[in-house]
Design a protein around this motif. Structure first.
Motif, PDB file in Angstrom:
ATOM      1  N   PRO A  83       0.805  -1.240   0.000  1.00 26.62           N
ATOM      2  CA  PRO A  83       0.000   0.000   0.000  1.00 26.62           C
ATOM      3  C   PRO A  83       0.831   1.280   0.000  1.00 26.62           C
ATOM      4  O   PRO A  83       0.299   2.349  -0.315  1.00 26.62           O
ATOM      5  N   LEU A  84       2.112   1.202   0.348  1.00 27.64           N
ATOM      6  CA  LEU A  84       2.942   2.406   0.363  1.00 27.64           C
ATOM      7  C   LEU A  84       3.260   2.926  -1.034  1.00 27.64           C
ATOM      8  O   LEU A  84       3.617   4.090  -1.193  1.00 27.64           O
ATOM      9  N   LEU A  85       3.135   2.061  -2.030  1.00 26.26           N
ATOM     10  CA  LEU A  85       3.663   2.380  -3.357  1.00 26.26           C
ATOM     11  C   LEU A  85       2.578   2.662  -4.381  1.00 26.26           C
ATOM     12  O   LEU A  85       1.481   2.112  -4.322  1.00 26.26           O
ATOM     13  N   LEU A  86       2.939   3.507  -5.353  1.00 28.66           N
ATOM     14  CA  LEU A  86       2.083   3.826  -6.497  1.00 28.66           C
ATOM     15  C   LEU A  86       2.834   3.422  -7.754  1.00 28.66           C
ATOM     16  O   LEU A  86       3.979   3.835  -7.960  1.00 28.66           O
ATOM     17  N   VAL A 106       7.812   3.586 -10.286  1.00 27.34           N
ATOM     18  CA  VAL A 106       7.191   3.435  -8.978  1.00 27.34           C
ATOM     19  C   VAL A 106       7.568   4.636  -8.113  1.00 27.34           C
ATOM     20  O   VAL A 106       8.646   5.212  -8.251  1.00 27.34           O
ATOM     21  N   THR A 107       6.652   5.015  -7.207  1.00 30.08           N
ATOM     22  CA  THR A 107       6.896   6.102  -6.261  1.00 30.08           C
ATOM     23  C   THR A 107       6.066   5.827  -5.020  1.00 30.08           C
ATOM     24  O   THR A 107       5.259   4.884  -4.981  1.00 30.08           O
ATOM     25  N   LEU A 108       6.252   6.638  -3.965  1.00 30.00           N
ATOM     26  CA  LEU A 108       5.419   6.508  -2.788  1.00 30.00           C
ATOM     27  C   LEU A 108       4.018   7.009  -3.097  1.00 30.00           C
ATOM     28  O   LEU A 108       3.843   8.011  -3.784  1.00 30.00           O
ATOM     29  N   SER A 109       3.037   6.321  -2.571  1.00 27.77           N
ATOM     30  CA  SER A 109       1.642   6.671  -2.832  1.00 27.77           C
ATOM     31  C   SER A 109       1.291   8.021  -2.229  1.00 27.77           C
ATOM     32  O   SER A 109       1.689   8.342  -1.100  1.00 27.77           O
ATOM     33  N   THR A 110       0.518   8.796  -2.974  1.00 24.26           N
ATOM     34  CA  THR A 110       0.071  10.101  -2.479  1.00 24.26           C
ATOM     35  C   THR A 110      -0.906   9.961  -1.309  1.00 24.26           C
ATOM     36  O   THR A 110      -1.166  10.937  -0.606  1.00 24.26           O
ATOM     37  N   VAL A 111      -1.430   8.760  -1.093  1.00 25.52           N
ATOM     38  CA  VAL A 111      -2.307   8.522   0.063  1.00 25.52           C
ATOM     39  C   VAL A 111      -1.571   8.844   1.359  1.00 25.52           C
ATOM     40  O   VAL A 111      -2.173   9.279   2.345  1.00 25.52           O
ATOM     41  N   PHE A 112      -0.234   8.676   1.331  1.00 19.04           N
ATOM     42  CA  PHE A 112       0.571   8.899   2.525  1.00 19.04           C
ATOM     43  C   PHE A 112       1.321  10.230   2.471  1.00 19.04           C
ATOM     44  O   PHE A 112       2.308  10.423   3.189  1.00 19.04           O
ATOM     45  N   ALA A 113       0.858  11.148   1.632  1.00 21.10           N
ATOM     46  CA  ALA A 113       1.593  12.399   1.410  1.00 21.10           C
ATOM     47  C   ALA A 113       1.873  13.157   2.708  1.00 21.10           C
ATOM     48  O   ALA A 113       2.961  13.705   2.896  1.00 21.10           O
ATOM     49  N   SER A 114       0.919  13.183   3.624  1.00 23.20           N
ATOM     50  CA  SER A 114       1.112  13.927   4.873  1.00 23.20           C
ATOM     51  C   SER A 114       2.108  13.251   5.796  1.00 23.20           C
ATOM     52  O   SER A 114       2.580  13.857   6.775  1.00 23.20           O
ATOM     53  N   GLU A 115       2.465  11.999   5.493  1.00 25.23           N
ATOM     54  CA  GLU A 115       3.379  11.241   6.355  1.00 25.23           C
ATOM     55  C   GLU A 115       4.693  10.913   5.663  1.00 25.23           C
ATOM     56  O   GLU A 115       5.505  10.180   6.231  1.00 25.23           O
ATOM     57  N   TRP A 116       4.904  11.417   4.456  1.00 28.11           N
ATOM     58  CA  TRP A 116       6.086  11.050   3.687  1.00 28.11           C
ATOM     59  C   TRP A 116       7.372  11.197   4.494  1.00 28.11           C
ATOM     60  O   TRP A 116       8.209  10.301   4.516  1.00 28.11           O
ATOM     61  N   SER A 117       7.544  12.328   5.135  1.00 30.90           N
ATOM     62  CA  SER A 117       8.798  12.585   5.843  1.00 30.90           C
ATOM     63  C   SER A 117       9.057  11.540   6.921  1.00 30.90           C
ATOM     64  O   SER A 117      10.175  11.004   7.033  1.00 30.90           O
TER      65      SER A 117
END
Length: 247
Positions: free
Chosen positions: A68-71, A81-92
């Motif tokens: 689920p972390l990945l898009l 592949v990149t990190l999913s924008t669903v987790f944008a507020s938690e990326w850092s």
């Protein structure tokens, strides 16, 4: 970090300590996260998979494709592949955590011949020294359930100390101070060492942390220097409660 995200990551690391394919998944994620500056970049799938052993890449890819972390964007020759924008507020926070996971796994050497108690302590010491305090709770609690007597109390004390520093990182002074006190009461009587874990220096350093938190108080505890948090280590003492090795 949201509790669901925290648990998702912790479960993955706990499994990675036992499963080489999951460990390769974590290494891929950690290596990718080292490239993140502000916004997670889009990366070619082939490059993303490079940290995984070639023989395991198909299995690793199958797990990553469901993560689920990945898009994923599978258009083009190799896909990206990149990190999913669903987790944008938690990326850092996610990036920081995964980089630490990668560093911890780089030091981990599974030992299938070691008793479960020893392996749990090895994991706990490793993760504590990488400041992965919630994850210490996860690996030690699984063994605590199976312990009895003084060993069970000792495991509980280590768990409470790890969770104390987890609370401190979340600016919960009351929880941090209370659990640090409870944990110290359980492990201090076992000085200078117990189950192979060095305690004399560890307890002294924890008491110094306790005193500093008391001095800083509610108004200043956010200035607590993280460098004061001690490292755990094993000691080389032979005997029924002390494995004769230092990892």
């Amino acid at each position: 970090m949201k509790i669901t995200t925290r648990d998702l990551l912790a479960d993955m690391l706990v499994e990675a300590l036992e499963n080489p394919v999951t460990a390769a998944v974590v290494r891929c994620l950690a290596t990718y996260c080292q490239t993140v500056r502000k916004t997670p970049p889009s990366m070619a799938v082939d490059r993303f998979l490079q940290p995984a052993p070639e023989a395991e890449r198909e299995q690793v890819l199958a797990l990553l494709e469901k993560h689920p972390l990945l898009l994923w964007d599978l258009r083009g020759r190799s896909g990206r592949v990149t990190l999913s924008t669903v987790f944008a507020s938690e990326w850092s926070e996610i990036v920081t955590k995964l980089v630490r996971y990668g560093a911890a796994l780089a030091e981990w050497a599974p030992d299938e011949t070691a008793p479960a108690q020893t392996n749990a302590l090895r994991k706990g010491v490793l993760l504590f020294n990488h400041r992965l305090f919630f994850e210490v709770h996860e690996v030690l609690e699984a063994q605590w359930i199976n312990e009895t007597g003084e060993e069970k109390r000792f495991f509980q004390g280590l768990i409470q100390i790890a969770v104390a520093f987890y609370h401190l990182g979340n600016h919960n002074l009351r929880g941090a101070f209370s659990l640090l006190q409870d944990g110290l009461e359980k492990i201090a009587p076992h000085q200078p060492a117990f189950l192979g874990v060095e305690l004399a220096d560890f307890v002294a350093a924890l008491e110094a942390c306790q005193a500093e938190l008391l001095r800083l108080g509610p108004e200043g505890f956010t200035r607590f220097p993280a460098a004061m948090i001690p490292r755990m280590r094993f000691c080389q003492i032979s005997g029924p409660r002390f494995p004769a090795w230092v990892p």
